[in-house]
Design an enzyme around this catalytic site. Structure first.
Site, PDB file in Angstrom:
ATOM      1  N   ASP A  12      42.091  40.375  32.234  1.00 32.72           N
ATOM      2  CA  ASP A  12      41.130  40.868  31.248  1.00 32.72           C
ATOM      3  C   ASP A  12      41.844  41.917  30.382  1.00 32.72           C
ATOM      4  OD1 ASP A  12      41.154  43.223  32.689  1.00 32.72           O
ATOM      5  OD2 ASP A  12      39.017  43.201  33.192  1.00 32.72           O
ATOM      6  N   HIS A  13      41.070  42.661  29.594  1.00 34.26           N
ATOM      7  CA  HIS A  13      41.651  43.634  28.661  1.00 34.26           C
ATOM      8  C   HIS A  13      42.378  44.780  29.364  1.00 34.26           C
ATOM      9  CE1 HIS A  13      37.606  44.849  29.834  1.00 34.26           C
ATOM     10  NE2 HIS A  13      38.039  46.087  29.738  1.00 34.26           N
ATOM     11  N   CYS A  69      43.116  42.367  36.648  1.00 37.75           N
ATOM     12  CA  CYS A  69      42.108  43.127  35.921  1.00 37.75           C
ATOM     13  C   CYS A  69      42.328  44.589  36.293  1.00 37.75           C
ATOM     14  CB  CYS A  69      40.686  42.614  36.202  1.00 37.75           C
ATOM     15  SG  CYS A  69      40.103  42.784  37.904  1.00 37.75           S
ATOM     16  N   GLY A  70      41.365  45.455  36.074  1.00 34.62           N
ATOM     17  CA  GLY A  70      41.584  46.868  36.369  1.00 34.62           C
ATOM     18  C   GLY A  70      41.912  47.099  37.831  1.00 34.62           C
ATOM     19  N   THR A  71      41.095  46.553  38.697  1.00 33.11           N
ATOM     20  CA  THR A  71      41.308  46.688  40.140  1.00 33.11           C
ATOM     21  C   THR A  71      41.925  45.449  40.772  1.00 33.11           C
ATOM     22  OG1 THR A  71      39.118  45.782  40.570  1.00 33.11           O
ATOM     23  CG2 THR A  71      39.287  48.202  40.376  1.00 33.11           C
ATOM     24  N   GLY A  74      37.577  42.036  40.750  1.00 32.10           N
ATOM     25  CA  GLY A  74      36.579  41.177  40.101  1.00 32.10           C
ATOM     26  C   GLY A  74      37.148  39.821  39.730  1.00 32.10           C
ATOM     27  N   HIS A 102      50.991  33.172  55.607  1.00 28.00           N
ATOM     28  CA  HIS A 102      49.930  32.883  56.572  1.00 28.00           C
ATOM     29  C   HIS A 102      48.688  32.244  55.952  1.00 28.00           C
ATOM     30  CE1 HIS A 102      51.272  35.752  60.054  1.00 28.00           C
ATOM     31  NE2 HIS A 102      52.246  34.965  59.629  1.00 28.00           N
ATOM     32  N   ASN A 103      48.369  32.604  54.726  1.00 22.41           N
ATOM     33  CA  ASN A 103      47.117  32.130  54.126  1.00 22.41           C
ATOM     34  C   ASN A 103      47.323  31.042  53.083  1.00 22.41           C
ATOM     35  OD1 ASN A 103      46.778  35.571  54.097  1.00 22.41           O
ATOM     36  ND2 ASN A 103      45.669  34.327  55.576  1.00 22.41           N
ATOM     37  N   ARG A 113      45.118  49.052  37.148  1.00 27.22           N
ATOM     38  CA  ARG A 113      44.797  50.480  37.210  1.00 27.22           C
ATOM     39  C   ARG A 113      45.081  51.041  38.603  1.00 27.22           C
ATOM     40  NH1 ARG A 113      39.094  49.587  33.928  1.00 27.22           N
ATOM     41  NH2 ARG A 113      40.020  49.449  31.841  1.00 27.22           N
ATOM     42  N   ARG A 136      50.008  27.035  63.218  1.00 25.45           N
ATOM     43  CA  ARG A 136      48.674  27.578  63.515  1.00 25.45           C
ATOM     44  C   ARG A 136      48.010  28.147  62.260  1.00 25.45           C
ATOM     45  NH1 ARG A 136      52.230  31.552  64.875  1.00 25.45           N
ATOM     46  NH2 ARG A 136      51.681  33.715  64.439  1.00 25.45           N
ATOM     47  N   HIS A 137      48.831  28.567  61.310  1.00 29.32           N
ATOM     48  CA  HIS A 137      48.263  29.095  60.070  1.00 29.32           C
ATOM     49  C   HIS A 137      47.648  27.971  59.237  1.00 29.32           C
ATOM     50  CE1 HIS A 137      50.040  32.821  61.228  1.00 29.32           C
ATOM     51  NE2 HIS A 137      51.249  32.288  61.245  1.00 29.32           N
ATOM     52  N   ARG A 140      44.171  27.330  60.372  1.00 29.79           N
ATOM     53  CA  ARG A 140      43.219  28.345  59.873  1.00 29.79           C
ATOM     54  C   ARG A 140      42.919  28.146  58.391  1.00 29.79           C
ATOM     55  NH1 ARG A 140      46.747  32.636  63.365  1.00 29.79           N
ATOM     56  NH2 ARG A 140      45.922  31.974  65.387  1.00 29.79           N
TER      57      ARG A 140
HETATM   58  C1  RB5 Z   1      36.878  46.533  33.372  1.00 31.17           C
HETATM   59  O1  RB5 Z   1      36.506  47.814  32.963  1.00 31.17           O
HETATM   60  C2  RB5 Z   1      36.959  46.461  34.886  1.00 31.17           C
HETATM   61  O2  RB5 Z   1      35.700  46.484  35.446  1.00 31.17           O
HETATM   62  C3  RB5 Z   1      37.722  45.227  35.318  1.00 31.17           C
HETATM   63  O3  RB5 Z   1      38.998  45.242  34.749  1.00 31.17           O
HETATM   64  C4  RB5 Z   1      37.951  45.051  36.800  1.00 31.17           C
HETATM   65  O4  RB5 Z   1      38.454  46.216  37.386  1.00 31.17           O
HETATM   66  C5  RB5 Z   1      36.844  44.469  37.556  1.00 31.17           C
HETATM   67  O5  RB5 Z   1      36.950  44.144  38.759  1.00 31.17           O
END
Ligand code: RB5
Length: 149
Positions: A12-13, A69-71, A74, A102-103, A113, A136-137, A140
């Site tokens: 994303d942005h 994305c930021g985290t 999402g 494994h996965n 971020r 075994r993996h 699963r």
């Molecule tokens: C965007 O602000 C933020 O919510 C997105 O990049 C992300 O972190 C969502 O999971």
């Protein structure tokens, strides 16, 4: 490293610059990079970018995918809704290696971020450099697939 060296990137942005740095890094390592954007900084919605990348992996068009994305959370959640996709968020190299070994993860998600560029590139290298161990993996991972069915 997997034989098919075609990989989709999306974000994303919040992660455009990091995504572009990753694209440059893995292209230099010989991967064919399918970067599906976005390229402009306007606020956008991570689910559609996660889904678009995931569909390229699920269809077999790309062997692997990296999304951001930021985290990383999402867009990972969106990608994992597509049948056949196994995507994990990684902020460390150990996890990035293990989700392949494994996965049998076929997608990696990173939070732009959360981690800096240097660590992100190491995470990418750990992911791309690892191989699924099977055994075994495999049992699963098959159980994960059975949940989809
Ligand atoms: C965007 O602000 C933020 O919510 C997105 O990049 C992300 O972190 C969502 O999971």
């Amino acid at each position: 490293m997997t034989d098919t060296k075609r990989i989709v990137l999306s974000s994303d942005h919040a992660a455009i610059e990091l995504r572009q740095a990753i694209a440059k890094h893995i292209a230099a390592a010989g991967w064919e990079v399918v970067d599906i954007g976005p390229t402009t900084p306007e606020s956008t919605h991570y689910p559609k970018h996660g889904e678009a990348a995931a569909r390229k992996v699920a269809s077999g068009d790309c062997a692997l995918g990296i999304i951001l994305c930021g985290t990383g959370q999402g867009i990972m959640m969106a990608a994992n809704k597509v049948k056949g996709v196994r995507c994990g968020v990684c902020s460390d190299t150990f996890s990035a290696r293990m989700i392949r070994q494994h996965n049998n993860a076929n997608m990696l998600s990173i939070g732009a971020r959360v981690v800096g560029e240097g660590l992100a590139l190491d995470i990418v290298d750990a992911f791309l450099g690892a191989e699924f161990e099977g055994g075994r993996h495999g049992t699963r991972v098959d159980m994960i697939t059975a949940i989809e069915d």
